[in-house]
Structures are given as structure tokens and as C-alpha cells.
Design an enzyme around this catalytic site. Structure first.
Site, PDB file in Angstrom:
ATOM      1  N   LYS A  13      -5.270 -11.172  -3.852  1.00 44.95           N
ATOM      2  CA  LYS A  13      -4.282 -10.595  -2.922  1.00 44.95           C
ATOM      3  C   LYS A  13      -4.964 -10.164  -1.624  1.00 44.95           C
ATOM      4  O   LYS A  13      -4.505 -10.500  -0.532  1.00 44.95           O
ATOM      5  CB  LYS A  13      -3.585  -9.363  -3.548  1.00 44.95           C
ATOM      6  CG  LYS A  13      -2.815  -9.662  -4.818  1.00 44.95           C
ATOM      7  CD  LYS A  13      -2.088  -8.433  -5.331  1.00 44.95           C
ATOM      8  CE  LYS A  13      -3.016  -7.316  -5.771  1.00 44.95           C
ATOM      9  NZ  LYS A  13      -3.880  -7.642  -6.918  1.00 44.95           N
ATOM     10  N   ARG A  88       4.579  -2.231  -7.366  1.00 45.29           N
ATOM     11  CA  ARG A  88       4.095  -2.733  -8.661  1.00 45.29           C
ATOM     12  C   ARG A  88       5.004  -2.353  -9.818  1.00 45.29           C
ATOM     13  O   ARG A  88       4.746  -2.748 -10.950  1.00 45.29           O
ATOM     14  CB  ARG A  88       2.728  -2.123  -8.998  1.00 45.29           C
ATOM     15  CG  ARG A  88       1.652  -2.582  -8.109  1.00 45.29           C
ATOM     16  CD  ARG A  88       0.323  -2.071  -8.567  1.00 45.29           C
ATOM     17  NE  ARG A  88      -0.558  -2.177  -7.427  1.00 45.29           N
ATOM     18  CZ  ARG A  88      -1.807  -2.572  -7.478  1.00 45.29           C
ATOM     19  NH1 ARG A  88      -2.370  -2.843  -8.627  1.00 45.29           N
ATOM     20  NH2 ARG A  88      -2.515  -2.661  -6.380  1.00 45.29           N
ATOM     21  N   ARG A 127     -17.204  -9.862  -8.141  1.00 46.09           N
ATOM     22  CA  ARG A 127     -16.839  -9.316  -6.824  1.00 46.09           C
ATOM     23  C   ARG A 127     -17.870  -8.297  -6.354  1.00 46.09           C
ATOM     24  O   ARG A 127     -18.331  -7.450  -7.110  1.00 46.09           O
ATOM     25  CB  ARG A 127     -15.465  -8.648  -6.889  1.00 46.09           C
ATOM     26  CG  ARG A 127     -15.142  -7.886  -5.604  1.00 46.09           C
ATOM     27  CD  ARG A 127     -13.704  -7.505  -5.483  1.00 46.09           C
ATOM     28  NE  ARG A 127     -13.166  -6.817  -6.621  1.00 46.09           N
ATOM     29  CZ  ARG A 127     -11.853  -6.641  -6.838  1.00 46.09           C
ATOM     30  NH1 ARG A 127     -10.984  -7.102  -5.970  1.00 46.09           N
ATOM     31  NH2 ARG A 127     -11.432  -5.998  -7.899  1.00 46.09           N
ATOM     32  N   ARG A 160     -17.256  -2.387  -7.192  1.00 41.59           N
ATOM     33  CA  ARG A 160     -16.240  -1.337  -7.280  1.00 41.59           C
ATOM     34  C   ARG A 160     -16.322  -0.636  -8.627  1.00 41.59           C
ATOM     35  O   ARG A 160     -16.554  -1.291  -9.637  1.00 41.59           O
ATOM     36  CB  ARG A 160     -14.844  -1.965  -7.115  1.00 41.59           C
ATOM     37  CG  ARG A 160     -14.232  -1.699  -5.767  1.00 41.59           C
ATOM     38  CD  ARG A 160     -13.018  -2.520  -5.522  1.00 41.59           C
ATOM     39  NE  ARG A 160     -11.932  -2.306  -6.472  1.00 41.59           N
ATOM     40  CZ  ARG A 160     -10.736  -2.868  -6.357  1.00 41.59           C
ATOM     41  NH1 ARG A 160     -10.472  -3.662  -5.329  1.00 41.59           N
ATOM     42  NH2 ARG A 160      -9.786  -2.659  -7.230  1.00 41.59           N
ATOM     43  N   ARG A 171      -6.590  -2.472 -16.504  1.00 42.34           N
ATOM     44  CA  ARG A 171      -5.797  -2.817 -15.317  1.00 42.34           C
ATOM     45  C   ARG A 171      -4.928  -4.044 -15.597  1.00 42.34           C
ATOM     46  O   ARG A 171      -3.766  -4.091 -15.204  1.00 42.34           O
ATOM     47  CB  ARG A 171      -6.726  -3.082 -14.122  1.00 42.34           C
ATOM     48  CG  ARG A 171      -7.289  -1.792 -13.531  1.00 42.34           C
ATOM     49  CD  ARG A 171      -8.520  -2.036 -12.682  1.00 42.34           C
ATOM     50  NE  ARG A 171      -8.290  -2.903 -11.559  1.00 42.34           N
ATOM     51  CZ  ARG A 171      -9.257  -3.563 -10.913  1.00 42.34           C
ATOM     52  NH1 ARG A 171     -10.507  -3.422 -11.294  1.00 42.34           N
ATOM     53  NH2 ARG A 171      -8.970  -4.326  -9.889  1.00 42.34           N
TER      54      ARG A 171
HETATM   55  P1  AP5 Z   1      -9.568 -10.006  -4.202  1.00 40.69           P
HETATM   56  O1  AP5 Z   1      -8.988 -10.676  -3.010  1.00 40.69           O
HETATM   57  O2  AP5 Z   1     -10.398  -8.790  -4.000  1.00 40.69           O
HETATM   58  O3  AP5 Z   1      -8.410  -9.756  -5.299  1.00 40.69           O
HETATM   59  P2  AP5 Z   1      -7.254  -8.670  -5.356  1.00 40.69           P
HETATM   60  O4  AP5 Z   1      -6.064  -9.337  -5.958  1.00 40.69           O
HETATM   61  O5  AP5 Z   1      -7.070  -8.007  -4.032  1.00 40.69           O
HETATM   62  O6  AP5 Z   1      -7.897  -7.703  -6.441  1.00 40.69           O
HETATM   63  P3  AP5 Z   1      -7.872  -6.139  -6.650  1.00 40.69           P
HETATM   64  O7  AP5 Z   1      -8.767  -5.913  -7.841  1.00 40.69           O
HETATM   65  O8  AP5 Z   1      -8.212  -5.396  -5.397  1.00 40.69           O
HETATM   66  O9  AP5 Z   1      -6.387  -5.881  -7.050  1.00 40.69           O
HETATM   67  P4  AP5 Z   1      -5.848  -4.678  -7.854  1.00 40.69           P
HETATM   68  O10 AP5 Z   1      -4.387  -4.867  -7.732  1.00 40.69           O
HETATM   69  O11 AP5 Z   1      -6.366  -4.507  -9.232  1.00 40.69           O
HETATM   70  O12 AP5 Z   1      -6.504  -3.450  -7.116  1.00 40.69           O
HETATM   71  P5  AP5 Z   1      -6.052  -2.567  -5.875  1.00 40.69           P
HETATM   72  O13 AP5 Z   1      -7.219  -2.365  -5.034  1.00 40.69           O
HETATM   73  O14 AP5 Z   1      -4.800  -3.044  -5.268  1.00 40.69           O
HETATM   74  O15 AP5 Z   1     -10.426 -11.119  -5.001  1.00 40.69           O
HETATM   75  C1  AP5 Z   1     -11.154 -10.776  -6.170  1.00 40.69           C
HETATM   76  C2  AP5 Z   1     -12.506 -11.540  -6.182  1.00 40.69           C
HETATM   77  O16 AP5 Z   1     -12.263 -12.942  -6.310  1.00 40.69           O
HETATM   78  C3  AP5 Z   1     -13.326 -11.376  -4.890  1.00 40.69           C
HETATM   79  O17 AP5 Z   1     -14.682 -11.371  -5.247  1.00 40.69           O
HETATM   80  C4  AP5 Z   1     -12.998 -12.645  -4.073  1.00 40.69           C
HETATM   81  O18 AP5 Z   1     -14.082 -13.009  -3.240  1.00 40.69           O
HETATM   82  C5  AP5 Z   1     -12.756 -13.667  -5.159  1.00 40.69           C
HETATM   83  N1  AP5 Z   1     -11.695 -14.634  -4.837  1.00 40.69           N
HETATM   84  C6  AP5 Z   1     -10.510 -14.348  -4.228  1.00 40.69           C
HETATM   85  N2  AP5 Z   1      -9.761 -15.469  -4.138  1.00 40.69           N
HETATM   86  C7  AP5 Z   1     -10.484 -16.456  -4.742  1.00 40.69           C
HETATM   87  C8  AP5 Z   1     -10.255 -17.857  -4.968  1.00 40.69           C
HETATM   88  N3  AP5 Z   1      -9.089 -18.447  -4.590  1.00 40.69           N
HETATM   89  N4  AP5 Z   1     -11.207 -18.582  -5.602  1.00 40.69           N
HETATM   90  C9  AP5 Z   1     -12.352 -17.988  -6.004  1.00 40.69           C
HETATM   91  N5  AP5 Z   1     -12.649 -16.694  -5.801  1.00 40.69           N
HETATM   92  C10 AP5 Z   1     -11.724 -15.930  -5.182  1.00 40.69           C
HETATM   93  O19 AP5 Z   1      -5.673  -1.187  -6.639  1.00 40.69           O
HETATM   94  C11 AP5 Z   1      -6.701  -0.435  -7.259  1.00 40.69           C
HETATM   95  C12 AP5 Z   1      -6.067   0.716  -8.040  1.00 40.69           C
HETATM   96  O20 AP5 Z   1      -5.310   1.547  -7.132  1.00 40.69           O
HETATM   97  C13 AP5 Z   1      -5.064   0.334  -9.131  1.00 40.69           C
HETATM   98  O21 AP5 Z   1      -5.703   0.031 -10.345  1.00 40.69           O
HETATM   99  C14 AP5 Z   1      -4.201   1.597  -9.217  1.00 40.69           C
HETATM  100  O22 AP5 Z   1      -4.878   2.611  -9.931  1.00 40.69           O
HETATM  101  C15 AP5 Z   1      -4.122   2.036  -7.752  1.00 40.69           C
HETATM  102  N6  AP5 Z   1      -2.948   1.455  -7.066  1.00 40.69           N
HETATM  103  C16 AP5 Z   1      -2.971   0.622  -5.984  1.00 40.69           C
HETATM  104  N7  AP5 Z   1      -1.724   0.279  -5.619  1.00 40.69           N
HETATM  105  C17 AP5 Z   1      -0.882   0.920  -6.486  1.00 40.69           C
HETATM  106  C18 AP5 Z   1       0.530   0.940  -6.650  1.00 40.69           C
HETATM  107  N8  AP5 Z   1       1.350   0.230  -5.834  1.00 40.69           N
HETATM  108  N9  AP5 Z   1       1.037   1.688  -7.652  1.00 40.69           N
HETATM  109  C19 AP5 Z   1       0.253   2.414  -8.485  1.00 40.69           C
HETATM  110  N10 AP5 Z   1      -1.097   2.420  -8.395  1.00 40.69           N
HETATM  111  C20 AP5 Z   1      -1.663   1.673  -7.397  1.00 40.69           C
END
Ligand code: AP5
Length: 219
Positions: A13, A88, A127, A160, A171
Site C-alpha cells: 500500500k 479498515r 522490509r 519496524r 496483524r
Molecule cells: P509496503 O509498501 O511497506 O506495504 P504496506 O502495505 O504499506 O505495509 P504495512 O505493513 O505498512 O501495512 P500495515 O497495514 O500493516 O501497516 P500500517 O503502517 O498501515 O511494502 C512492504 C514491503 O514489500 C517493503 O519492503 C516493500 O519494499 C516491498 N514491496 C512492496 N511492493 C512490492 C512488490 N510489488 N514486489 C515486491 N516487493 C514489494 O499500520 C501499522 C499499525 O498502525 C497497524 O497494525 C495498526 O495498529 C495501526 N493502524 C494504522 N491504520 C489503522 C486504522 N485505520 N485503524 C486501526 N489501526 C490502524
């Protein structure tokens, strides 16, 4: 254009949101990034949300929705934006709809990045992120020029805290439990697009743009 990017942890994402935001000139609003920054700087919000993030569970709906409301309803709020990781839950989707109605805007599309669990685990464990400028790498798929060092600002890359295997599993469990209600909500509204997110970054980006062309030209 106003978009929501939905998808499991590690589905790409953030990676795709940055590319799309740059390509289309939209603001990129990531609730994960905002919450991590609050934890890092030790604000009252950060202290409140830290335990949830460390466990890999969701932060309460009211806190996240208040945060998004604050970003989108202030005077200088962007009119074109991409929401990464919000909503979400169904309660968050309903809160977003109420907010958009109040400010007189509507979503153009909700994109679901579909990636199977085995690919996700590989992506998340590899990552590495830059604590200084926020750039995201992968040790194999998107390696920095010099191992462990940020290409953009030269800082040392880190893993992270919530990318530990047991937290990742939690997660993923929470995501798989809550995503059906959100997908059903937007499918019912008729603005849900599903994109296969399992290919390489450029292929996924192109597939995303092709899908978006269907709803809005200019991607
Ligand atoms: P990356 O682009 O970083 O993936 P991402 O989907 O953004 O992953 P996140 O882990 O950040 O998502 P998440 O939803 O768990 O965490 P968030 O930070 O939102 O890519 C991942 C890796 O793969 C990277 O190394 C990249 O280089 C590689 N990659 C990417 N695309 C690729 C491809 N096509 N091919 C190969 N490699 C690739 O949230 C964190 C925490 O915050 C949550 O757990 C929760 O506690 C809280 N939170 C956030 N938002 C909310 C909400 N709306 N409601 C409640 N709690 C929330």
C-alpha cells in the site's frame, strides 16, 4: 481524485501510494505513518496507541477516525488525496462517509491490493525503513545501493518494531477478520476495484493505473 488503498499488511500500500501520489499530484495520507510518528515523538496520542501497535492489533476506531477528520477538515486540507490504510473496519468506513458528506467530497475508487499470505511474510520480513526520511526498502526486491544505508538521506536503515514474525501473524489475523466487512461495504457502493498486488512493483503500479483509467482518465 480521491482514493482509498486497502490491503493486507505488507501488500505494498505504502509503496504504491507514494508512486500514485507523485504521478497524480495527490496528498498521501497514511494512518500507519501518522500513528508511528506520534509514538516516535511521544505525544499523548502516541502513548495511547503504542500498546495496540506493539501487539499488532487495531487502534480504536474513534481515535483513528478523529485523526483523519482532523487532517481532512482543516482549512488547508487537500481536496485530492489517497488514504493508505484507512478505513479498515466498517465503523471507520461509515465515519469516512459521514466526514466526506460534511465536506462535500466523494471517493472516486477504493482499491483492494490482493496479495497471498506467503508473499506477505517474505515482503515484511525483508522490509527495511529509514527512520530519518521514511523511505522504504526490501533487502531483495528493492535493495538500497549500499546495504543497510538509505539512498535518499544516508541514514542507517532499521526494521519496524511490528515487523517481528509473531506480530506480523497477529496483524494478518486481525486484517483477515475485519477486511470482509469493508470489502462488502464498498462493493455494495459500487466503487471497489481489486488489483493483483503479487507481481513486482512496476507491474502492480501499471495494473493499478489501468484499473483507475476505467473510473477516471489521466492516470
Ligand atoms: P509496503 O509498501 O511497506 O506495504 P504496506 O502495505 O504499506 O505495509 P504495512 O505493513 O505498512 O501495512 P500495515 O497495514 O500493516 O501497516 P500500517 O503502517 O498501515 O511494502 C512492504 C514491503 O514489500 C517493503 O519492503 C516493500 O519494499 C516491498 N514491496 C512492496 N511492493 C512490492 C512488490 N510489488 N514486489 C515486491 N516487493 C514489494 O499500520 C501499522 C499499525 O498502525 C497497524 O497494525 C495498526 O495498529 C495501526 N493502524 C494504522 N491504520 C489503522 C486504522 N485505520 N485503524 C486501526 N489501526 C490502524
Amino acid at each position: 481524485m480521491r482514493l482509498v488503498l486497502l490491503g493486507p499488511p505488507g501488500s505494498g500500500k505504502g509503496t504504491q501510494a507514494k508512486l500514485l501520489a507523485a504521478r497524480l499530484g495527490m496528498a498521501h495520507i497514511s494512518t500507519g505513518d501518522i500513528l508511528r510518528e506520534a509514538v516516535r515523538t511521544g505525544t499523548a496520542l502516541g502513548r495511547q496507541v503504542r500498546p495496540f501497535m506493539e501487539r499488532g492489533t487495531y487502534v480504536p476506531d474513534e481515535l483513528v477516525s478523529a485523526l483523519v477528520r482532523e487532517r481532512l477538515s482543516r482549512d488547508d486540507a487537500p481536496k485530492h488525496f489517497l488514504l493508505d490504510g484507512y478505513p479498515r473496519t466498517r465503523a471507520q468506513a461509515e465515519a469516512l462517509d459521514r466526514l466526506l458528506a460534511e465536506i462535500g467530497l466523494a471517493l472516486d475508487a477504493v482499491v483492494y491490493l490482493d496479495v497471498p499470505d506467503e508473499i506477505i511474510v517474505h515482503r515484511i520480513t525483508g522490509r527495511r525503513v529509514c527512520p530519518a526520511c521514511g523511505a522504504v526498502y526490501h533487502v531483495e526486491n528493492q535493495a538500497p545501493r549500499q546495504a543497510g544505508i538509505c539512498d535518499v538521506c544516508g541514514a542507517e536503515l532499521i526494521q519496524r518494531e511490528d515487523d517481528r514474525e509473531e506480530t506480523v501473524r497477529e496483524r494478518l489475523r486481525v486484517f483477515r477478520q475485519t477486511v470482509p466487512e469493508v470489502v462488502a461495504y464498498y462493493a455494495h457502493q459500487g466503487n471497489l476495484l481489486t488489483v493483483d498486488g503479487s507481481a513486482d512493483v512496476d507491474t502492480v503500479h501499471q495494473a493499478l493505473c489501468d484499473k483507475l483509467q476505467e473510473v477516471t482518465p489521466g492516470c
